[in-house]
Each structure stands twice: as C-alpha cells, then as structure tokens.
Design a protein around this motif. Structure first.
Motif, mmCIF file in Angstrom:
data_model
loop_
_atom_site.group_PDB
_atom_site.id
_atom_site.type_symbol
_atom_site.label_atom_id
_atom_site.label_comp_id
_atom_site.label_asym_id
_atom_site.label_seq_id
_atom_site.Cartn_x
_atom_site.Cartn_y
_atom_site.Cartn_z
ATOM 1 N N VAL A 163 6.594 3.865 0.147
ATOM 2 C CA VAL A 163 5.438 3.239 0.124
ATOM 3 C C VAL A 163 4.615 3.289 1.720
ATOM 4 N N LEU A 164 3.823 4.225 1.613
ATOM 5 C CA LEU A 164 3.181 4.317 2.723
ATOM 6 C C LEU A 164 1.517 3.534 3.367
ATOM 7 N N PHE A 165 2.260 2.774 4.425
ATOM 8 C CA PHE A 165 0.771 1.944 5.061
ATOM 9 C C PHE A 165 0.607 3.016 5.449
ATOM 10 N N ASP A 166 -0.993 3.159 5.491
ATOM 11 C CA ASP A 166 -2.230 4.037 5.743
ATOM 12 C C ASP A 166 -3.737 3.135 6.295
ATOM 13 N N PRO A 167 -3.397 2.104 6.858
ATOM 14 C CA PRO A 167 -4.481 1.522 6.838
ATOM 15 C C PRO A 167 -6.529 2.002 7.849
ATOM 16 N N ARG A 168 -6.117 3.266 7.783
ATOM 17 C CA ARG A 168 -6.958 3.892 8.408
ATOM 18 C C ARG A 168 -7.777 5.151 7.431
ATOM 19 N N GLY A 169 -6.568 4.780 6.451
ATOM 20 C CA GLY A 169 -6.901 6.261 5.650
ATOM 21 C C GLY A 169 -6.507 7.624 5.876
ATOM 22 N N GLU A 170 -5.764 8.052 6.968
ATOM 23 C CA GLU A 170 -5.974 9.470 7.374
ATOM 24 C C GLU A 170 -5.359 9.941 7.344
ATOM 25 N N HIS A 171 -3.738 9.711 6.220
ATOM 26 C CA HIS A 171 -2.934 11.010 5.592
ATOM 27 C C HIS A 171 -3.410 11.377 4.120
ATOM 28 N N PRO A 172 -3.033 12.417 4.054
ATOM 29 C CA PRO A 172 -2.962 13.340 2.851
ATOM 30 C C PRO A 172 -1.910 13.232 1.822
ATOM 31 N N GLU A 173 -2.300 12.682 0.533
ATOM 32 C CA GLU A 173 -1.201 12.679 -0.724
ATOM 33 C C GLU A 173 -0.032 13.060 -0.061
ATOM 34 N N GLN A 174 0.692 12.335 -0.232
ATOM 35 C CA GLN A 174 2.616 13.160 -0.100
ATOM 36 C C GLN A 174 2.967 13.181 -1.836
ATOM 37 N N PRO A 175 3.755 14.444 -1.924
ATOM 38 C CA PRO A 175 4.604 13.842 -3.573
ATOM 39 C C PRO A 175 5.592 12.907 -3.121
ATOM 40 N N GLY A 176 5.540 12.093 -3.980
ATOM 41 C CA GLY A 176 6.703 10.693 -3.782
ATOM 42 C C GLY A 176 6.450 9.567 -2.898
ATOM 43 N N VAL A 177 5.195 9.656 -2.868
ATOM 44 C CA VAL A 177 4.847 8.558 -2.053
ATOM 45 C C VAL A 177 3.658 7.905 -2.286
ATOM 46 N N GLU A 178 3.706 6.923 -2.655
ATOM 47 C CA GLU A 178 2.431 5.768 -2.936
ATOM 48 C C GLU A 178 1.912 5.287 -1.937
ATOM 49 N N ARG A 179 0.320 5.608 -1.650
ATOM 50 C CA ARG A 179 0.084 5.110 -0.038
ATOM 51 C C ARG A 179 -1.356 3.933 -0.409
ATOM 52 N N PHE A 180 -1.479 3.271 0.914
ATOM 53 C CA PHE A 180 -1.603 2.090 0.389
ATOM 54 C C PHE A 180 -2.480 1.548 1.551
ATOM 55 N N ARG A 181 -3.857 1.308 1.577
ATOM 56 C CA ARG A 181 -4.558 0.648 3.415
ATOM 57 C C ARG A 181 -4.194 -0.794 3.727
ATOM 58 N N THR A 182 -3.658 -1.720 2.409
ATOM 59 C CA THR A 182 -4.347 -2.781 3.106
ATOM 60 C C THR A 182 -2.864 -3.297 2.344
ATOM 61 N N TRP A 183 -2.584 -4.489 2.620
ATOM 62 C CA TRP A 183 -1.516 -5.510 2.266
ATOM 63 C C TRP A 183 -1.478 -6.580 1.393
ATOM 64 N N ALA A 184 -3.269 -6.513 1.009
ATOM 65 C CA ALA A 184 -3.004 -6.955 0.224
ATOM 66 C C ALA A 184 -2.723 -5.854 -1.477
ATOM 67 N N GLU A 185 -3.358 -4.748 -1.367
ATOM 68 C CA GLU A 185 -2.754 -3.601 -2.342
ATOM 69 C C GLU A 185 -1.245 -4.197 -2.223
ATOM 70 N N ILE A 186 -0.431 -3.579 -1.065
ATOM 71 C CA ILE A 186 0.908 -3.816 -1.547
ATOM 72 C C ILE A 186 1.191 -4.600 -2.515
ATOM 73 N N ALA A 187 0.643 -5.897 -2.305
ATOM 74 C CA ALA A 187 1.200 -7.417 -2.528
ATOM 75 C C ALA A 187 0.991 -7.092 -3.788
ATOM 76 N N ALA A 188 -0.301 -5.944 -4.157
ATOM 77 C CA ALA A 188 -0.506 -6.407 -6.111
ATOM 78 C C ALA A 188 -0.014 -5.323 -6.629
ATOM 79 N N ARG A 189 0.590 -3.879 -5.780
ATOM 80 C CA ARG A 189 1.748 -3.268 -6.534
ATOM 81 C C ARG A 189 2.640 -3.332 -6.631
ATOM 82 N N LEU A 190 3.945 -4.318 -5.547
ATOM 83 C CA LEU A 190 5.093 -4.955 -5.769
ATOM 84 C C LEU A 190 5.194 -6.485 -6.227
ATOM 85 N N LEU A 191 3.910 -7.157 -6.442
ATOM 86 C CA LEU A 191 4.393 -8.609 -6.137
ATOM 87 C C LEU A 191 3.447 -9.315 -7.227
ATOM 88 N N GLY A 192 2.421 -8.214 -8.190
ATOM 89 C CA GLY A 192 1.624 -8.198 -8.854
ATOM 90 C C GLY A 192 2.549 -8.204 -10.066
#
Ligand SMILES: [Mg+2]
Length: 192
Positions: A163-192
């Motif tokens: 999981v890539l934490f990318d708060p500024r949305g500055e990184h390109p897509e990377q194969p095999g990596v899920e990218r999120f801009r906020t901790w709320a989004e990470i929580a929804a994905r991993l704990l939801g």
C-alpha cells in the motif's frame, strides 16, 4: 491481520516543521512539497551540506513538531479494535549523516510514545535492506509506506500486499501497489 507501517512521512507528517524551515529561509513552496522546495533552494545555492545537516535536525530534535497525519491515529485505534496488529517498521540511521550527533532512534521512540496509541510494536532498522528483511520476518500481511522505491525494491518480501500512502497524489501507478491519498481511504480498504 498483521499490518506493517512505515513511520516518517507515512504516520509522521513533517509538513509543519518543514514549512517553518521554509519560512525561516524565505523559500516559496508554491503549494508544492515544502521539503522538495527547501532542498532545491539549498542545492541551487550550493548549500547541499546544510540540507544534509537539516535532515539530522528534522528527524532528531525537530521531530517533536511533527504531527500524525489526519486519520492515522484513528486507523491505529480502529485496527486494534478490529483485532489487527499494527507494527511500525522504520529505517533510520542511529545518528545523522552530518551535523550534530542527535540520537535519531530515541527521537523516533519519543515521538511514537507522545503521539500514537500505546502498545504499538516498533522496529527501527538501520538500513533499507534491514527494513526489508524485517518486514519479511515479521510476517505482515500488508505494508504501508510513502516511498514507491521501498515497495518496488527487489528485496521486498513476497506475499506482502503493498500500500502506497501518497497524500499529495504525486506518484504514478505501480504494478501490484494500491495507492491511497488519505488514512481514511486506507482504513476503508483494510478495515472496512
Ligand atoms: Mg517514509
């Protein structure tokens, strides 16, 4: 579930501290990453050594001015409530490469104690390789980091979700990596 999490710029947000440094040096950030703006300014002025020393200050005594990213503490609390183990794995040299000999590991532990929920397991590796092997040995299911190069490293352990934490949305897509801009989004994905 076991969740490995990076510390610097993933849990700990240095934006305020670096923003302050920029103001001290009269550096315009133009809304971009203040760290990159300050580095560019010092490099362009032939003051690269000063930049290196500043990092020792940033990850040492100035770390107490860092704040958890919005939602990060909630994530840790929600994960614990859901029965997940959160394990902090950070890579830091014990002392700065330049400047005063601050104890960077002690600064990290003090910040964690002062800002994050109690009882977190913490591992401070001295090299990137050590961090990668620690992630493997800890048998985490997923690892969250702000650096694409860490998640994409050849030595990144197999079977660990990235999981890539990318708060500024500055990184390109990377194969095999899920990218999120906020901790709320990470929580929804991993704990939801
Ligand atoms: Mg980091």
């Amino acid at each position: 579930m076991r969740i490995g999490i990076d510390l610097d710029n993933t849990l700990a947000d240095y934006g305020n501290v670096v923003g302050q440094m920029c103001r001290v040096h009269g550096v315009e950030t133009g809304g971009g990453d203040p760290k990159l703006a300050l580095r560019a300014y010092l490099r362009a002025a032939g003051r690269e050594a000063e930049w290196t020393a500043l990092q020792g200050e940033l990850y040492g005594p100035l770390m107490e001015g860092a704040e958890p990213f919005p939602g990060a503490v909630n994530f840790l609390i929600s994960a614990a409530a859901a029965g997940a183990d959160c394990i902090v794995v950070s890579h830091r040299t014990p002392r700065p490469i330049a400047g005063q000999a601050h104890d960077l590991h002690a600064a990290a532990r003090a910040w964690i104690k002062g800002h994050l929920p109690p009882g977190l397991e913490v591992h401070l590796a001295e090299t990137k390789q050590e961090k990668l092997s620690r992630i493997g040995k800890l048998r985490v299911d997923v690892f969250i980091d702000d650096l694409p190069e860490l998640l994409g490293a050849a030595g990144f352990p197999a079977g660990v979700a990235k999981v890539l934490f990318d708060p500024r949305g500055e990184h390109p897509e990377q194969p095999g990596v899920e990218r999120f801009r906020t901790w709320a989004e990470i929580a929804a994905r991993l704990l939801g």
